[in-house]
Design an enzyme around this catalytic site. Structure first.
Site, PDB file in Angstrom:
ATOM      1  N   ARG A  15       0.830  -1.198   0.000  1.00  0.00           N
ATOM      2  CA  ARG A  15       0.000   0.000   0.000  1.00  0.00           C
ATOM      3  C   ARG A  15       0.871   1.256   0.000  1.00  0.00           C
ATOM      4  O   ARG A  15       2.069   1.209   0.251  1.00  0.00           O
ATOM      5  CB  ARG A  15      -0.912   0.010   1.231  1.00  0.00           C
ATOM      6  CG  ARG A  15      -2.018  -1.007   1.212  1.00  0.00           C
ATOM      7  CD  ARG A  15      -2.765  -1.090   2.539  1.00  0.00           C
ATOM      8  NE  ARG A  15      -1.961  -1.729   3.578  1.00  0.00           N
ATOM      9  CZ  ARG A  15      -2.384  -1.937   4.826  1.00  0.00           C
ATOM     10  NH1 ARG A  15      -3.595  -1.522   5.180  1.00  0.00           N
ATOM     11  NH2 ARG A  15      -1.603  -2.545   5.703  1.00  0.00           N
ATOM     12  N   LYS A  75       1.907   1.726   7.481  1.00  0.00           N
ATOM     13  CA  LYS A  75       2.235   0.878   8.624  1.00  0.00           C
ATOM     14  C   LYS A  75       3.251   1.550   9.537  1.00  0.00           C
ATOM     15  O   LYS A  75       3.934   2.493   9.159  1.00  0.00           O
ATOM     16  CB  LYS A  75       2.782  -0.472   8.153  1.00  0.00           C
ATOM     17  CG  LYS A  75       1.733  -1.331   7.446  1.00  0.00           C
ATOM     18  CD  LYS A  75       0.548  -1.649   8.343  1.00  0.00           C
ATOM     19  CE  LYS A  75       0.905  -2.580   9.477  1.00  0.00           C
ATOM     20  NZ  LYS A  75      -0.258  -2.873  10.355  1.00  0.00           N
ATOM     21  N   TYR A  96      -0.677   4.157  10.869  1.00  0.00           N
ATOM     22  CA  TYR A  96      -1.031   3.136  11.849  1.00  0.00           C
ATOM     23  C   TYR A  96       0.195   2.869  12.714  1.00  0.00           C
ATOM     24  O   TYR A  96       1.311   2.753  12.207  1.00  0.00           O
ATOM     25  CB  TYR A  96      -1.451   1.832  11.162  1.00  0.00           C
ATOM     26  CG  TYR A  96      -2.805   1.869  10.510  1.00  0.00           C
ATOM     27  CD1 TYR A  96      -3.952   2.083  11.267  1.00  0.00           C
ATOM     28  CD2 TYR A  96      -2.945   1.689   9.139  1.00  0.00           C
ATOM     29  CE1 TYR A  96      -5.206   2.125  10.670  1.00  0.00           C
ATOM     30  CE2 TYR A  96      -4.192   1.721   8.533  1.00  0.00           C
ATOM     31  CZ  TYR A  96      -5.319   1.942   9.304  1.00  0.00           C
ATOM     32  OH  TYR A  96      -6.556   1.983   8.704  1.00  0.00           O
ATOM     33  N   HIS A  98      -0.166   0.983  16.332  1.00  0.00           N
ATOM     34  CA  HIS A  98      -0.369  -0.230  17.135  1.00  0.00           C
ATOM     35  C   HIS A  98       0.728  -0.384  18.187  1.00  0.00           C
ATOM     36  O   HIS A  98       1.339  -1.443  18.340  1.00  0.00           O
ATOM     37  CB  HIS A  98      -0.421  -1.465  16.229  1.00  0.00           C
ATOM     38  CG  HIS A  98      -1.496  -1.412  15.184  1.00  0.00           C
ATOM     39  ND1 HIS A  98      -2.832  -1.493  15.501  1.00  0.00           N
ATOM     40  CD2 HIS A  98      -1.431  -1.268  13.836  1.00  0.00           C
ATOM     41  CE1 HIS A  98      -3.546  -1.414  14.382  1.00  0.00           C
ATOM     42  NE2 HIS A  98      -2.723  -1.267  13.367  1.00  0.00           N
ATOM     43  N   GLU A 120      -5.304   4.413  14.083  1.00  0.00           N
ATOM     44  CA  GLU A 120      -6.245   3.482  14.725  1.00  0.00           C
ATOM     45  C   GLU A 120      -6.857   4.018  16.006  1.00  0.00           C
ATOM     46  O   GLU A 120      -7.813   3.425  16.515  1.00  0.00           O
ATOM     47  CB  GLU A 120      -5.576   2.127  14.985  1.00  0.00           C
ATOM     48  CG  GLU A 120      -4.588   2.096  16.138  1.00  0.00           C
ATOM     49  CD  GLU A 120      -3.185   2.513  15.741  1.00  0.00           C
ATOM     50  OE1 GLU A 120      -2.274   2.374  16.575  1.00  0.00           O
ATOM     51  OE2 GLU A 120      -2.991   2.973  14.595  1.00  0.00           O
ATOM     52  N   VAL A 241     -11.422  -9.190  17.656  1.00  0.00           N
ATOM     53  CA  VAL A 241     -11.636  -8.473  18.916  1.00  0.00           C
ATOM     54  C   VAL A 241     -10.794  -7.207  18.926  1.00  0.00           C
ATOM     55  O   VAL A 241      -9.623  -7.231  18.538  1.00  0.00           O
ATOM     56  CB  VAL A 241     -11.252  -9.365  20.113  1.00  0.00           C
ATOM     57  CG1 VAL A 241     -11.438  -8.616  21.421  1.00  0.00           C
ATOM     58  CG2 VAL A 241     -12.087 -10.640  20.102  1.00  0.00           C
ATOM     59  N   ASP A 272      -2.415  -7.276  14.876  1.00  0.00           N
ATOM     60  CA  ASP A 272      -1.710  -6.002  15.026  1.00  0.00           C
ATOM     61  C   ASP A 272      -1.701  -5.515  16.468  1.00  0.00           C
ATOM     62  O   ASP A 272      -0.820  -4.760  16.870  1.00  0.00           O
ATOM     63  CB  ASP A 272      -2.348  -4.927  14.143  1.00  0.00           C
ATOM     64  CG  ASP A 272      -1.901  -5.041  12.690  1.00  0.00           C
ATOM     65  OD1 ASP A 272      -0.729  -5.387  12.467  1.00  0.00           O
ATOM     66  OD2 ASP A 272      -2.722  -4.784  11.797  1.00  0.00           O
ATOM     67  N   VAL A 300      -1.479 -12.981   9.540  1.00  0.00           N
ATOM     68  CA  VAL A 300      -0.791 -11.943   8.756  1.00  0.00           C
ATOM     69  C   VAL A 300      -1.097 -10.576   9.349  1.00  0.00           C
ATOM     70  O   VAL A 300      -2.262 -10.200   9.524  1.00  0.00           O
ATOM     71  CB  VAL A 300      -1.213 -12.013   7.281  1.00  0.00           C
ATOM     72  CG1 VAL A 300      -0.600 -10.855   6.494  1.00  0.00           C
ATOM     73  CG2 VAL A 300      -0.782 -13.350   6.670  1.00  0.00           C
TER      74      VAL A 300
END
Length: 372
Positions: A15, A75, A96, A98, A120, A241, A272, A300
């Site tokens: 991406r 990412k 993102y 995480h 996120e 979740v 993630d 993944v």
């Protein structure tokens, strides 16, 4: 403002953080947009497409990082990028992150002494997550497809067709979590004619799901007992979740997996954030699965990266309005004016400002308000 977009370097990540449409909007607003050579190729966007929209192509990632006021990525930075986080003072990184699942990335951002805003954790007043939603939808829709593939013998599974055939039962599909990703997974699994159960702790949410599907699946109030019962009969388990910004709870133990059907498949969309299966560890599109106790795990960590053309456009459509705010006002004024964007701020000049990240790593959180 100078806005930079480097190529993604995470394994099997295709991406890019912007589209030509986004470049056009930012350029028309008076910003300078720098894009690393070849950054869009994996998403079927050429350098010339970006140039035509008003971007400048630069040869090296180092040039993007050292020149840009605002860096847009998809990412989180990986180890090879950590030295670049300190390449320019007062830089803002918007991607993102995480961080609750990565102490090393958290430490690198602290050491970088800049501002890190996580897609996120941008959260609206109704608790929806506008920048996580499009990728959750992609990952959710992919999960039954990946589960169905690996359930086939050629994919390492027990040799079942998810839809069954007349006279032979369809696969039992368990979806843990009825949020955006869980709903997307359930929609595809129902469409593929699997026998679907979806779990959630929120009974009002389950009522809404039941109404939406009109009896095409079974809704179950989540408890450890109910999850265990369902997993023992499951052919595919999809973990969807989410606890915003925090580590995912572990709902499926290795001991439980040892009692599941041999050749069953577990797909962890929550990877993630650390994953909701005890055995979860990040895998890649090149090497997507591993076996444990007779079951196949697909974990993944960048599932939407497999469909970058779709994912890039979906993500860029969602992030562009916030990028425009940051470019127009600067990060301080932008987060003061937009409470949703303020929720996205995770690290500011060496201080962790997002509570769940600080808690995950036993770091003292600094209130964002004290830094504005």
């Amino acid at each position: 403002m100078i806005i930079g977009i480097p190529s993604e370097v995470k394994t099997d990540e295709y991406r890019v953080a912007i589209t030509p449409a986004g470049v056009r909007e930012l350029s028309r607003a008076g910003n300078r947009v720098l894009i690393e050579r070849g950054a869009g190729v994996g998403s079927s966007i050429s350098d010339q497409d970006f140039v035509t929209a008003g971007a400048e192509i630069v040869a090296l990632a180092e040039d993007v990082w050292s020149t840009s006021d605002l860096v847009l990525k998809v990412k989180e930075p990986v180890a090879s990028e950590y030295p670049l986080l300190a390449a320019r003072e007062n830089q803002v990184l918007f991607t993102y992150l995480h961080l609750a699942a990565s102490r090393s990335c958290t430490d690198a951002l602290i050491a970088g002494n800049n501002v890190a805003i996580a897609y996120e954790t941008v959260r609206l007043a109704d608790n929806s997550l506008p920048l996580l939603t499009p990728m959750s939808e992609v990952a959710g829709r992919m999960a039954p497809l990946m589960g169905a593939h690996h359930l086939m013998r050629s994919g390492g599974g027990r040799g079942m067709l998810i839809a069954g055939v007349p006279g032979v039962a369809a696969a039992n599909v368990v979806v843990l979590g009825a949020g955006v990703a869980g709903m997307a997974a359930a929609t595809l699994a129902v469409g593929m004619h699997g026998k679907v159960k979806i779990f959630d702790r929120n009974l009002e949410r389950l009522r809404s799901v039941d109404h939406h599907f009109r009896g095409q699946l079974e809704t179950v109030a989540s408890s450890q007992y109910a999850i265990e019962e369902a997993c023992l009969e499951a052919d595919i388990v999809i973990g969807a979740v989410l606890v915003v910004g925090a580590k995912a709870p572990k709902l499926v133990s290795n001991e439980l997996v040892s009692r599941m059907r041999p050749g069953s498949v577990l797909v962890d969309i929550s990877v993630d954030q650390g994953g909701c299966f005890e055995a979860t560890r990040p895998t890649t599109h090149s090497d997507p699965v591993f076996e444990l106790n007779g079951s196949i795990f697909y974990c993944v960590a960048n599932m939407p990266g497999a469909v970058p053309h779709t994912s890039t456009h979906a993500l860029a459509n969602a992030t562009l309005p916030y990028t425009m705010e940051l470019a127009r006002h600067g990060w301080r004024t932008a987060v003061l004016q937009d409470s949703a964007l303020a929720e996205g701020v995770n690290v500011v000049h060496g201080a962790v400002t997002y509570g769940p990240v600080a808690e995950a790593h036993e770091i003292t959180a600094t209130p964002l308000s004290s830094l504005l």
